[in-house]
Design a protein around this motif. Structure first.
Motif, short mmCIF file in Angstrom:
data_model
loop_
_atom_site.label_atom_id
_atom_site.label_comp_id
_atom_site.label_asym_id
_atom_site.label_seq_id
_atom_site.Cartn_x
_atom_site.Cartn_y
_atom_site.Cartn_z
N LYS A 98 0.83 -1.20 0.00
CA LYS A 98 0.00 0.00 0.00
C LYS A 98 0.87 1.25 0.00
O LYS A 98 0.58 2.23 -0.70
N SER A 99 1.92 1.22 0.80
CA SER A 99 2.84 2.37 0.85
C SER A 99 3.55 2.54 -0.48
O SER A 99 3.75 3.68 -0.95
N LEU A 100 3.91 1.43 -1.13
CA LEU A 100 4.57 1.50 -2.43
C LEU A 100 3.63 2.11 -3.46
O LEU A 100 4.04 2.98 -4.24
N LYS A 101 2.38 1.66 -3.47
CA LYS A 101 1.41 2.21 -4.41
C LYS A 101 1.22 3.70 -4.18
O LYS A 101 1.11 4.49 -5.12
N ARG A 102 1.23 4.09 -2.91
CA ARG A 102 1.04 5.49 -2.56
C ARG A 102 2.16 6.37 -3.10
O ARG A 102 1.92 7.44 -3.67
N VAL A 103 3.41 5.91 -2.94
CA VAL A 103 4.53 6.74 -3.39
C VAL A 103 4.64 6.74 -4.92
O VAL A 103 5.21 7.66 -5.51
N LEU A 104 4.09 5.69 -5.55
CA LEU A 104 4.15 5.62 -7.00
C LEU A 104 3.08 6.48 -7.67
O LEU A 104 3.25 6.92 -8.81
N ASN A 105 1.99 6.71 -6.94
CA ASN A 105 0.94 7.58 -7.49
C ASN A 105 1.50 8.99 -7.69
O ASN A 105 1.97 9.62 -6.75
N GLY A 106 1.47 9.46 -8.89
CA GLY A 106 2.00 10.78 -9.19
C GLY A 106 3.45 10.77 -9.62
O GLY A 106 3.98 11.78 -10.07
N ALA A 107 4.13 9.60 -9.46
CA ALA A 107 5.53 9.50 -9.89
C ALA A 107 5.61 9.50 -11.42
O ALA A 107 4.72 8.97 -12.09
N THR A 108 6.65 10.09 -11.94
CA THR A 108 6.83 10.11 -13.39
C THR A 108 7.93 9.18 -13.85
O THR A 108 7.94 8.73 -15.00
N SER A 109 8.86 8.85 -12.94
CA SER A 109 9.95 7.95 -13.33
C SER A 109 10.44 7.16 -12.12
O SER A 109 10.43 7.64 -10.99
#
Length: 288
Positions: free
Chosen positions: A147-158
């Protein structure tokens, strides 16, 4: 040969940062012996002396492994000692992937496959021939921070994705496809030259990853340091995904200023102790 046991006892640590501990010394000696047997040239005293030089030093197990590998393979015309085994791993994983409906897999399932894929290791006692995919997918993540991984990936571009082994990189392909669907650009590290069973450019190409990622060929050494990554890439990435123990050992030593996700199986007592989990545990740990 002399061992200072006071130094060995002082090497114990409980931090997430990975430094050598007493168990790392015999482990790397055994690693050197296994590589030497491939070369039909075992000099136990040389290996013991080489590894013992690191006792009490501020280094990681990956640093010792790299030194042992370079010492034993120096001057070889062909250092790809595990070429056949890597090809076998790739074929096995490709066959397994072909039985999966990759497009229908959830993000959580893709992360889980990337984690348990770390079990594909040709260095004894592990063997890709003994892998049972049905049993693997039923395994749980002892540390589960998807869940934390998905959270930090949301909005990530690279994302900077640090690969580990041949074969295993096929499971990374599944997760990478999920990341690409999220609109994320992937920088994928591989080894420029052979290093035991670490994934190289040819292994990445076997799974078509040169088409979906920007490959970053790195030196033939265990783990990754900030100095190995081009500065322009470091300035672009929003998240780092580090696969396997060696990458954990080296990446955890440095400040990366972006979230780092460690995806691995704790294959040894030292790594397991650092994460406070049993040996063999599957881990998805996110450090912000």
């Amino acid at each position: 040969f002399y061992v200072d046991y006071n130094l060995l006892n002082a090497m114990h640590t409980t931090s997430l940062f990975m430094k050598i501990e007493p168990e790392c010394i015999p482990c790397n000696i055994n690693f050197g012996i296994k590589i030497s047997r491939r070369l039909d040239d075992v000099n136990l005293r040389e290996i013991i002396n080489l590894v013992s030089e690191f006792i009490g030093k501020d280094v990681t197990p990956a640093d010792i492994g790299t030194r042992v590998w370079k010492f034993l393979t120096n001057g070889l015309k062909n250092s790809d000692l595990f070429k056949k085994e890597k090809r076998l791993s790739n074929r096995i994983v490709k066959s397994l992937i072909s039985k999966l409906n990759v497009k229908s897999l959830s993000f959580n399932s893709a992360v889980k496959l990337a984690v348990i894929g770390n079990a594909f290791d040709i260095v004894p006692p592990h063997s890709p021939k003994k892998i049972n995919i049905r049993k693997l997918v039923k395994q749980k993540l002892v540390i589960d921070e998807r869940k934390s991984l998905k959270r930090v990936l949301n909005g990530a571009t690279s994302v900077l994705y640090l690969s580990d082994n041949a074969g295993e990189i096929g499971f990374d392909y599944i997760l990478i496809e999920k990341l690409r669907k999220m609109g994320i650009k992937i920088f994928l590290t591989v080894k420029k030259y052979p290093l035991v069973n670490d994934a190289t450019i040819s292994d990445a190409k076997y799974f078509g990853l040169e088409k979906s990622t920007t490959l970053l060929p790195l030196p033939a050494k265990f783990g990754v340091r900030k100095s190995d990554i081009p500065a322009d890439v470091l300035n672009l990435v929003d998240v780092i995904i580090a696969k396997g123990q060696a990458n954990y050992e080296t990446v955890s030593e440095e400040e990366w200023h972006v979230p780092v996700a460690y995806l691995l199986k704790a294959k040894c007592v030292v790594v397991a102790r650092n994460f406070k989990v049993p040996i063999g545990s599957n881990i998805c740990k996110v450090v912000l």
